[in-house]
Scaffold this motif. Structure first.
Motif, PDB file in Angstrom:
ATOM      1  N   ARG A  16     111.372 -35.910 -36.953  1.00 36.70           N
ATOM      2  CA  ARG A  16     111.266 -36.157 -38.382  1.00 36.70           C
ATOM      3  C   ARG A  16     109.875 -35.830 -38.911  1.00 36.70           C
ATOM      4  N   SER A  17     108.872 -35.933 -38.085  1.00 33.07           N
ATOM      5  CA  SER A  17     107.500 -35.688 -38.542  1.00 33.07           C
ATOM      6  C   SER A  17     107.022 -34.253 -38.288  1.00 33.07           C
ATOM      7  N   VAL A  19     106.228 -30.437 -38.805  1.00 32.96           N
ATOM      8  CA  VAL A  19     105.969 -29.569 -39.958  1.00 32.96           C
ATOM      9  C   VAL A  19     105.746 -28.142 -39.468  1.00 32.96           C
ATOM     10  N   ARG A  25     105.445 -27.186 -44.391  1.00 31.81           N
ATOM     11  CA  ARG A  25     106.658 -27.835 -44.893  1.00 31.81           C
ATOM     12  C   ARG A  25     107.356 -28.620 -43.799  1.00 31.81           C
ATOM     13  N   ASP A  26     108.092 -29.665 -44.208  1.00 34.63           N
ATOM     14  CA  ASP A  26     108.872 -30.470 -43.272  1.00 34.63           C
ATOM     15  C   ASP A  26     109.941 -29.593 -42.615  1.00 34.63           C
ATOM     16  N   SER A  29     114.635 -31.047 -42.094  1.00 34.53           N
ATOM     17  CA  SER A  29     115.152 -31.149 -43.459  1.00 34.53           C
ATOM     18  C   SER A  29     116.474 -30.405 -43.567  1.00 34.53           C
ATOM     19  N   LYS A  57     112.773 -32.130 -47.986  1.00 35.30           N
ATOM     20  CA  LYS A  57     111.916 -33.153 -47.373  1.00 35.30           C
ATOM     21  C   LYS A  57     112.529 -33.649 -46.066  1.00 35.30           C
ATOM     22  N   ALA A  58     111.685 -34.164 -45.188  1.00 35.21           N
ATOM     23  CA  ALA A  58     112.140 -34.710 -43.911  1.00 35.21           C
ATOM     24  C   ALA A  58     113.103 -35.860 -44.150  1.00 35.21           C
TER      25      ALA A  58
END
Length: 93
Positions: A16-17, A19, A25-26, A29, A57-58
């Motif tokens: 989830r974290s 990038v 960017r996440d 997603s 977004k995540a």
């Protein structure tokens, strides 16, 4: 590939974290998931129970699986060029 910048995704698990190393960017997603399908129920081919409002977004979706794009697939830019060429062929330059 990252849907924002088009660079390859990192090898290994995407959390989830995570990038993108190039654009920040996440990665975990909806837009980077192989099940993302605009127009489907909640824009997903899986049977998700909750709507994810921001698809870029995540999120905590358990169905997430990175989208795989083969090297020979169109990235969208070629489709635009093909459309312009078809239009020019129909109506001239």
């Amino acid at each position: 590939m990252c849907k924002k910048c088009g660079k390859p995704l990192p090898i290994g698990a995407i959390t989830r974290s995570s990038v993108c190393d190039f654009c920040g960017r996440d990665l975990h997603s909806c837009v980077n998931c192989k099940f993302y399908s605009p127009g489907s129920h909640y824009d997903c081919h899986e049977t998700v129970d909750e709507l994810v409002k921001n698809k870029e977004k995540a999120n905590f979706c358990d169905y997430f699986s990175p989208a795989v794009i083969s090297a020979g697939s169109d990235s969208g830019g070629n489709k635009a060029a093909e459309a312009r060429n078809a239009f020019a062929a129909l109506f001239g330059n």
